[in-house]
Design a protein around this motif. Structure first.
Motif, PDB file in Angstrom:
ATOM      1  N   VAL A  70      42.729  23.041 -28.122  1.00 17.51           N
ATOM      2  CA  VAL A  70      42.771  22.485 -27.027  1.00 17.51           C
ATOM      3  C   VAL A  70      43.279  23.402 -25.640  1.00 17.51           C
ATOM      4  N   VAL A  71      42.787  23.330 -24.868  1.00 17.40           N
ATOM      5  CA  VAL A  71      43.253  24.721 -23.891  1.00 17.40           C
ATOM      6  C   VAL A  71      44.438  23.957 -22.580  1.00 17.40           C
ATOM      7  N   PRO A  72      45.810  24.727 -21.915  1.00 19.33           N
ATOM      8  CA  PRO A  72      46.630  23.801 -20.907  1.00 19.33           C
ATOM      9  C   PRO A  72      45.822  23.598 -20.035  1.00 19.33           C
ATOM     10  N   GLY A  73      46.075  21.741 -19.367  1.00 17.97           N
ATOM     11  CA  GLY A  73      45.331  21.194 -18.406  1.00 17.97           C
ATOM     12  C   GLY A  73      44.182  20.588 -18.957  1.00 17.97           C
ATOM     13  N   GLU A  74      43.913  20.651 -20.547  1.00 20.46           N
ATOM     14  CA  GLU A  74      42.452  20.088 -21.054  1.00 20.46           C
ATOM     15  C   GLU A  74      42.605  19.016 -21.002  1.00 20.46           C
TER      16      GLU A  74
ATOM     17  N   MET B  41      52.475  25.147 -20.319  1.00 25.96           N
ATOM     18  CA  MET B  41      51.718  25.592 -18.972  1.00 25.96           C
ATOM     19  C   MET B  41      51.140  24.411 -18.622  1.00 25.96           C
ATOM     20  N   LYS B  42      51.343  23.552 -17.496  1.00 22.31           N
ATOM     21  CA  LYS B  42      50.437  22.723 -17.029  1.00 22.31           C
ATOM     22  C   LYS B  42      48.711  22.501 -16.561  1.00 22.31           C
ATOM     23  N   ASP B  43      48.444  23.823 -16.559  1.00 20.53           N
ATOM     24  CA  ASP B  43      46.831  24.154 -15.970  1.00 20.53           C
ATOM     25  C   ASP B  43      46.918  25.527 -16.091  1.00 20.53           C
TER      26      ASP B  43
ATOM     27  N   LYS C  69      48.602  14.979 -30.467  1.00 20.77           N
ATOM     28  CA  LYS C  69      49.416  15.796 -30.203  1.00 20.77           C
ATOM     29  C   LYS C  69      48.738  17.315 -29.872  1.00 20.77           C
TER      30      LYS C  69
ATOM     31  N   ASN D 143      49.260  20.147 -22.835  1.00 21.82           N
ATOM     32  CA  ASN D 143      49.823  21.681 -22.035  1.00 21.82           C
ATOM     33  C   ASN D 143      50.715  22.805 -22.703  1.00 21.82           C
ATOM     34  N   ILE D 144      49.480  22.978 -24.415  1.00 20.40           N
ATOM     35  CA  ILE D 144      49.849  24.455 -25.144  1.00 20.40           C
ATOM     36  C   ILE D 144      48.509  24.714 -25.557  1.00 20.40           C
ATOM     37  N   LEU D 145      48.929  25.892 -25.527  1.00 19.34           N
ATOM     38  CA  LEU D 145      47.251  26.441 -26.270  1.00 19.34           C
ATOM     39  C   LEU D 145      47.247  25.923 -28.220  1.00 19.34           C
TER      40      LEU D 145
ATOM     41  N   ARG E  56      42.964  21.034 -11.350  1.00 18.84           N
ATOM     42  CA  ARG E  56      42.501  20.438 -12.147  1.00 18.84           C
ATOM     43  C   ARG E  56      43.366  19.577 -10.757  1.00 18.84           C
TER      44      ARG E  56
ATOM     45  N   HIS F  72      45.422  17.318 -32.409  1.00 17.04           N
ATOM     46  CA  HIS F  72      45.610  16.220 -33.949  1.00 17.04           C
ATOM     47  C   HIS F  72      45.927  15.598 -33.138  1.00 17.04           C
TER      48      HIS F  72
ATOM     49  N   TYR G 113      47.365  14.990 -20.578  1.00 20.36           N
ATOM     50  CA  TYR G 113      46.286  16.386 -21.092  1.00 20.36           C
ATOM     51  C   TYR G 113      47.622  17.078 -22.552  1.00 20.36           C
TER      52      TYR G 113
ATOM     53  N   LEU H 207      53.127  29.662 -24.460  1.00 23.03           N
ATOM     54  CA  LEU H 207      54.227  28.676 -23.396  1.00 23.03           C
ATOM     55  C   LEU H 207      53.525  27.359 -22.889  1.00 23.03           C
TER      56      LEU H 207
ATOM     57  N   ALA I 215      48.564  31.431 -21.729  1.00 30.50           N
ATOM     58  CA  ALA I 215      48.171  30.539 -22.398  1.00 30.50           C
ATOM     59  C   ALA I 215      47.923  31.355 -23.630  1.00 30.50           C
TER      60      ALA I 215
ATOM     61  N   GLU J  23      49.934  11.604 -17.176  1.00 32.03           N
ATOM     62  CA  GLU J  23      49.589  12.098 -16.081  1.00 32.03           C
ATOM     63  C   GLU J  23      49.101  11.199 -15.593  1.00 32.03           C
TER      64      GLU J  23
ATOM     65  N   LYS K 112      39.058  29.868 -25.766  1.00 29.01           N
ATOM     66  CA  LYS K 112      38.179  29.333 -26.859  1.00 29.01           C
ATOM     67  C   LYS K 112      37.810  30.007 -27.603  1.00 29.01           C
TER      68      LYS K 112
ATOM     69  N   PHE L 148      51.066  16.250 -22.178  1.00 28.55           N
ATOM     70  CA  PHE L 148      51.820  15.171 -21.186  1.00 28.55           C
ATOM     71  C   PHE L 148      50.435  14.171 -20.533  1.00 28.55           C
TER      72      PHE L 148
ATOM     73  N   VAL M 288      48.840  20.948 -31.910  1.00 27.86           N
ATOM     74  CA  VAL M 288      49.959  21.943 -33.177  1.00 27.86           C
ATOM     75  C   VAL M 288      49.406  23.210 -32.389  1.00 27.86           C
TER      76      VAL M 288
ATOM     77  N   VAL N 176      45.719  22.714 -31.703  1.00 26.11           N
ATOM     78  CA  VAL N 176      44.695  22.716 -31.955  1.00 26.11           C
ATOM     79  C   VAL N 176      45.099  20.862 -32.089  1.00 26.11           C
TER      80      VAL N 176
END
Lengths: 235, 245
Positions: A12-16, B149-151, A53, A40-42, B190, A46, A38, B147, B143, A33, B231, A31, A55, A44
């Motif tokens: 997963v990527v941040p904001g996904e 990040m919210k988006d 969560k 908030n970090i790049l 987003r 879990h 969503y 770090l 990313a 919202e 990805k 986090f 990782v 895996v």
């Protein structure tokens, strides 16, 4: 009823968007919202029941209480040593926690640890401003002499240790080297020079393939093959 | 030089809402904590992220949270004509500053008091839209550096050339002898929050509203490419059941 949008072990990527609905719980790396959760970090994803969560797979080391780290003495102060462990924050090892024995008042601290020495130490306290307190009192905590130190990304450390220490014990057994890993990603290896090199190559291999499955078997195969080659060369 | 732009045809034959060919790659600089390459047509941007790491001079340290420090730089050979003089120019300093402000809203550096995250953006080749390409590359690199990040911010320029709305202006378009307005925009895909909005030229309020509508589609497209790039780094990995103990 909520809905999950990612599968277990997905990258997963941040904001996904990971899940929707209040019946899911955001844990580390995520986090909430509104109703949505969503990443908030790049890393895996879990999924553990309703707990989501992420990782992380990269990033700099942040000190954590209880971590055993390998650090270098960078300064000797009035009543302690300053220790760098390749993080944004350095630690202080005070005389009180310096050794298991008593250090008299006014003693020359460089006799115990001098600038440039490497030590295995434990983090006992961290303040909100990330001032780090270290100790040398504990099993396995000592000054490092000889051997080689290499640096790997700290997120790969759990993989180098393996489940219940399976990976690290295998490496030690097969190579006959002494290996100590700090949670900050420093690895100390000591043994015969050729074997040391083999362990370094192995650890680099683990670092590269840290995310993939069936790693222990592959590493075992690789090490056994390399050791056979090493022994036939020596004969 | 004479460019053959009329109201109905762009210099490079693109449609008015068409982007230049875009490529993105993550992890191009092994020594950095995170890095990325972002290519928008002939504009090539590299970004490298280091940190969080100790911040000196100490007077710059912020005890409540970590700071973000960006450096935008065009390589000496990157221009189309003269050698670009190395070192931060007035323009480069301004772009470094707006890049910082475009990226900072998504970053959470509360955990890193007194530290800095350094972002270096280098342009190897330029054909307008450098600050946007720089922001896109830097967002990916941040990313990649793990770090919080919210988006992932995405940026693109929109504008108006002789009464025609266009997306992703190239240099010949920007320099077109006519009425040209160029407006780089960075958005959080987003929420559609705007984190960078600059404008070069003059137009009506109506145009601004229209362009801010037009920009949403290309922003989503770029975001998709960015996500794909992140990805793709793990494309050939069969993820283990337990990556953490």
């Amino acid at each position: 009823m909520g809905k999950v949008f990612v599968k277990h072990k997905d990258i997963v990527v941040p904001g996904e968007l990971m899940a929707e609905g209040m019946d899911y719980v955001p844990a580390s790396g995520t986090f909430r919202e509104g109703e949505k959760i969503y990443a908030n970090i790049l890393g895996v994803a879990h999924l553990d029941g309703r707990v989501l969560k992420v990782v992380p797979v990269s990033g700099a080391y942040i000190p954590k209480v209880g971590d055993v780290v390998i650090g270098q003495i960078i300064d000797v102060m009035m009543s302690g040593w300053r220790v760098d462990f390749d993080s944004a924050y350095s630690g202080v090892l005070s005389v009180k926690d310096g050794t298991t024995s008593f250090i008299p008042r006014g003693a020359d601290l460089t006799k115990y640890y001098d600038i440039g020495d490497y030590i295995v130490c434990k983090i006992i306290n961290i303040t909100s401003q990330k001032l780090v307190d270290l100790t040398m009192r504990g099993p396995g905590l000592r000054k490092i002499q000889g051997g080689t130190i290499i640096k790997v990304n700290h997120t790969k450390v759990p993989r180098i240790i393996g489940k219940g220490g399976s990976m690290i014990n295998m490496i030690k057994e097969l190579s006959g080297c002494k290996v100590t890993i700090g949670q900050n990603g420093f690895v100390w290896i000591s043994g015969e020079p050729e074997r040391e090199l083999l362990v370094i190559t192995t650890i680099r291999k683990i670092e590269e393939e840290a995310l993939s499955s069936g790693l222990t078997e592959r590493i075992k195969e690789f090490m056994e093959k390399s050791i056979k080659e090493l022994e036939s060369k020596q004969e | 030089m004479k460019y053959d732009i009329t109201y109905d045809k762009r210099v490079d034959g693109r449609k008015f809402d068409e982007l230049r060919p875009i490529e993105a790659k993550v992890g191009v600089i092994p020594n950095a904590d995170g890095s990325a390459f972002f290519k928008d047509g002939n504009t090539w941007a590299y970004a490298a992220v280091y940190g969080p790491r100790r911040l000196y001079p100490r007077s710059m340290q912020n005890p409540t949270e970590g700071i973000l420090r960006c450096r935008y730089n065009m390589m000496p050979f990157s221009g189309m004509g003269d050698r670009v003089r190395p070192g931060p120019s007035r323009r480069a300093k301004e772009i470094s500053m707006v890049t910082e402000k475009a990226l900072a809203p998504v970053l959470d550096l509360n955990e890193f008091p007194n530290s800095v995250v350094d972002v270096f953006i280098e342009l190897a080749q330029t054909d307008a839209g450098t600050r946007c390409a720089g922001i896109n590359a830097a967002a990916l690199a941040l990313a990649d550096a793990g770090l919080k990040m919210k988006d992932i911010p995405a940026a693109i320029a929109v504008g108006k050339v002789n009464n025609q709305y266009v997306v992703d202006l190239c240099y010949p378009e920007e320099a077109y002898e006519g009425i040209v307005v160029d407006m780089p925009v960075a958005m959080l895909p987003r929420t559609k929050d705007i984190t960078l909005l600059q404008m070069d030229g003059q137009f009506e309020l109506e145009d601004l509203k229209k362009l801010l509508e037009i920009v949403k589609k290309p922003i989503d497209r770029i975001h998709k490419i960015q996500v794909e790039a992140l990805k793709n780094k793990f494309k050939n990995v069969k993820i283990a059941d337990e990556v953490e103990e």
